[in-house]
Design a protein around this motif. Structure first.
Motif, PDB file in Angstrom:
ATOM      1  N   THR A 175       0.562   5.025  -4.079  1.00  0.00           N
ATOM      2  CA  THR A 175       1.243   6.173  -3.460  1.00  0.00           C
ATOM      3  C   THR A 175       2.683   5.861  -3.065  1.00  0.00           C
ATOM      4  OG1 THR A 175       0.235   5.526  -1.352  1.00  0.00           O
ATOM      5  CG2 THR A 175      -0.880   7.254  -2.626  1.00  0.00           C
ATOM      6  N   SER A 176       3.061   4.589  -3.091  1.00  0.00           N
ATOM      7  CA  SER A 176       4.446   4.234  -2.759  1.00  0.00           C
ATOM      8  C   SER A 176       5.407   4.525  -3.900  1.00  0.00           C
ATOM      9  CB  SER A 176       4.537   2.748  -2.380  1.00  0.00           C
ATOM     10  OG  SER A 176       4.351   1.921  -3.521  1.00  0.00           O
ATOM     11  N   PRO A 204     -12.462  -1.527  -5.963  1.00  0.00           N
ATOM     12  CA  PRO A 204     -12.623  -0.688  -7.157  1.00  0.00           C
ATOM     13  C   PRO A 204     -12.124   0.736  -6.971  1.00  0.00           C
ATOM     14  CG  PRO A 204     -14.751  -1.177  -6.143  1.00  0.00           C
ATOM     15  CD  PRO A 204     -13.749  -2.049  -5.467  1.00  0.00           C
ATOM     16  N   ALA A 205     -12.174   1.261  -5.778  1.00  0.00           N
ATOM     17  CA  ALA A 205     -11.689   2.630  -5.565  1.00  0.00           C
ATOM     18  C   ALA A 205     -10.182   2.709  -5.764  1.00  0.00           C
ATOM     19  CB  ALA A 205     -12.063   3.106  -4.168  1.00  0.00           C
ATOM     20  N   ALA A 206      -9.452   1.745  -5.211  1.00  0.00           N
ATOM     21  CA  ALA A 206      -7.996   1.731  -5.380  1.00  0.00           C
ATOM     22  C   ALA A 206      -7.632   1.504  -6.843  1.00  0.00           C
ATOM     23  CB  ALA A 206      -7.373   0.653  -4.496  1.00  0.00           C
ATOM     24  N   PHE A 207      -8.377   0.632  -7.504  1.00  0.00           N
ATOM     25  CA  PHE A 207      -8.069   0.371  -8.904  1.00  0.00           C
ATOM     26  C   PHE A 207      -8.412   1.589  -9.762  1.00  0.00           C
ATOM     27  CE2 PHE A 207      -8.728  -1.606 -13.126  1.00  0.00           C
ATOM     28  CZ  PHE A 207      -7.436  -2.096 -13.288  1.00  0.00           C
ATOM     29  N   GLN A 208      -9.487   2.296  -9.416  1.00  0.00           N
ATOM     30  CA  GLN A 208      -9.828   3.520 -10.146  1.00  0.00           C
ATOM     31  C   GLN A 208      -8.707   4.545 -10.025  1.00  0.00           C
ATOM     32  OE1 GLN A 208     -13.100   4.199 -11.855  1.00  0.00           O
ATOM     33  NE2 GLN A 208     -11.531   5.506 -12.786  1.00  0.00           N
ATOM     34  N   ALA A 209      -8.079   4.607  -8.855  1.00  0.00           N
ATOM     35  CA  ALA A 209      -6.972   5.547  -8.678  1.00  0.00           C
ATOM     36  C   ALA A 209      -5.799   5.191  -9.592  1.00  0.00           C
ATOM     37  CB  ALA A 209      -6.524   5.552  -7.216  1.00  0.00           C
ATOM     38  N   ILE A 210      -5.545   3.901  -9.770  1.00  0.00           N
ATOM     39  CA  ILE A 210      -4.483   3.466 -10.675  1.00  0.00           C
ATOM     40  C   ILE A 210      -4.827   3.863 -12.112  1.00  0.00           C
ATOM     41  CG2 ILE A 210      -3.319   1.444 -11.659  1.00  0.00           C
ATOM     42  CD1 ILE A 210      -3.689   0.086  -8.897  1.00  0.00           C
ATOM     43  N   ILE A 211      -6.064   3.569 -12.515  1.00  0.00           N
ATOM     44  CA  ILE A 211      -6.499   3.916 -13.871  1.00  0.00           C
ATOM     45  C   ILE A 211      -6.400   5.425 -14.103  1.00  0.00           C
ATOM     46  CG2 ILE A 211      -8.536   4.057 -15.372  1.00  0.00           C
ATOM     47  CD1 ILE A 211      -7.409   1.296 -15.424  1.00  0.00           C
ATOM     48  N   ASP A 212      -6.866   6.200 -13.140  1.00  0.00           N
ATOM     49  CA  ASP A 212      -6.838   7.658 -13.285  1.00  0.00           C
ATOM     50  C   ASP A 212      -5.399   8.172 -13.422  1.00  0.00           C
ATOM     51  OD1 ASP A 212      -9.584   7.694 -13.103  1.00  0.00           O
ATOM     52  OD2 ASP A 212      -9.640   8.357 -11.009  1.00  0.00           O
ATOM     53  N   ALA A 213      -4.497   7.586 -12.650  1.00  0.00           N
ATOM     54  CA  ALA A 213      -3.095   8.007 -12.729  1.00  0.00           C
ATOM     55  C   ALA A 213      -2.509   7.665 -14.092  1.00  0.00           C
ATOM     56  CB  ALA A 213      -2.295   7.343 -11.609  1.00  0.00           C
TER      57      ALA A 213
END
Length: 341
Positions: free
Chosen positions: A105-106, A168-177
């Motif tokens: 988000t930064s 894994p949740a933070a990494f999933q957000a990166i993958i989704d983006a």
């Protein structure tokens, strides 16, 4: 008029085989080296659309490859997502801030960084012979994420793999983006004139099977589904380097139109184990192209013979090496073009 490459990617078992080589536009060509000396570093070349189009077309003019692969880089996506990108001489690409240190988000997206790439595609298409296929590409989400998290490439992607296990949740957000931007990016290339696209997953081989399902198969399947819904006529090539025995599952679950194989895959095994009729691409060892001679001919013929009964695009198992003699490329293409099975 569809060319030999496009027909093959759409499932025709055509002969002679179409051929193009990963990194065919680049440092092994004297005309590329001359242009780079004139223009400067790698990233300025990518963002000079006229120069990038010229580089894309150089191997077509010299060798008559069946496909022109866009001259660009997989890290244009994180650059558009807001990371800074630089290419250091002798060290390779660097992205900052590293997402192992800063939250996704930064980042502030800079989507206009994609526009010059689309202009490159348009300029190439305007000059490309009608029987040649314009190939666009993007990095697959896992491989792109490894650079975004660690800020650079590594031998085993340990920092990114540890991050994915730890959060894994933070990494999933990166993958989704990355998936979201990649769909838009490939769509933009297709609107500009790309007739087929390839997803490069250069680091797919570093993952355990369960992680491969989550971080390679699932995001690539999402991209394929979205692109096919918008552009059903455009073939999608998946290239999960190092996937090994996971290739059949990748092919079935992502539903790519064609599957790129790296040089570690036995073509006889692939011909037997991959879904019937699926077009394949590859998979000569790039080092053979450097060494040349009778062994180059022997191994290239072995690849051609192994895939005789299915659609096959002749290519390397990864990118062409910068020390490859130009005459060896000519030797290889002469063999491929004269082979009829």
């Amino acid at each position: 008029m569809p060319g030999l490459l496009l027909d093959t990617l759409r499932g025709q078992n055509a002969k002679p085989r179409p051929a193009w080589l990963m990194r065919q536009a680049g440092r092994y060509l004297p005309e590329y080296r001359a242009l780079r000396a004139q223009k400067g570093g790698f990233l300025p070349l990518v963002y000079d659309s006229a120069a990038a189009a010229e580089i894309t077309l150089q191997p077509i003019r010299r060798f008559g490859f069946d496909g022109a692969i866009l001259f660009s880089d997989i890290l244009i996506v994180p650059y558009a997502m807001g990371q800074d990108l630089e290419f250091l001489v002798g060290e390779g690409p660097r992205l900052s801030p590293r997402l192992v240190d800063k939250a996704l988000t930064s980042l502030t997206a800079v989507p206009q960084r994609l526009a010059p790439i689309y202009d490159t595609v348009k300029q190439v298409v305007a000059q490309l012979p009608a029987d040649k296929t314009m190939l666009g590409f993007a990095g697959s989400p896992w491989t792109v994420a490894t650079y975004m998290v660690a800020g650079e490439g590594s031998r085993d992607q340990h920092e990114t793999r540890a991050y994915a296990y730890r959060d894994p949740a933070a990494f999933q957000a990166i993958i989704d983006a990355i998936v979201t931007v990649t769909i838009e990016y490939l769509g933009g290339q297709i609107h500009a004139g790309a007739e087929a696209v390839q997803l490069f997953d250069s680091w797919a081989g570093s993952l355990a099977p369960s992680e491969f399902e989550r971080w390679v198969i699932a995001p690539n399947a999402a991209i394929v589904t979205a692109i096919r819904a918008r552009f059903p006529q455009v073939p999608i090539i998946g290239f999960p380097k190092g996937a090994g025995e996971k290739l059949p599952a990748y092919a079935r679950e992502t539903k790519v139109d064609a599957l790129g194989l790296d040089e570690t895959i036995d073509p006889l095994w692939a011909a037997k184990e991959l879904p019937a009729g699926l077009p394949v691409q590859g998979n000569l060892d790039p080092l053979l192209l450097i060494s040349g001679g009778a062994e180059l001919d022997r191994q290239a013929t072995r690849v051609l013979e192994a895939f005789e009964d299915r659609p096959h695009v002749f290519n390397l198992g990864h990118g062409i090496g910068q020390t490859t003699p130009v005459e060896h490329v000519g030797q290889l293409l002469a063999l491929v073009r004269n082979w009829r099975g």
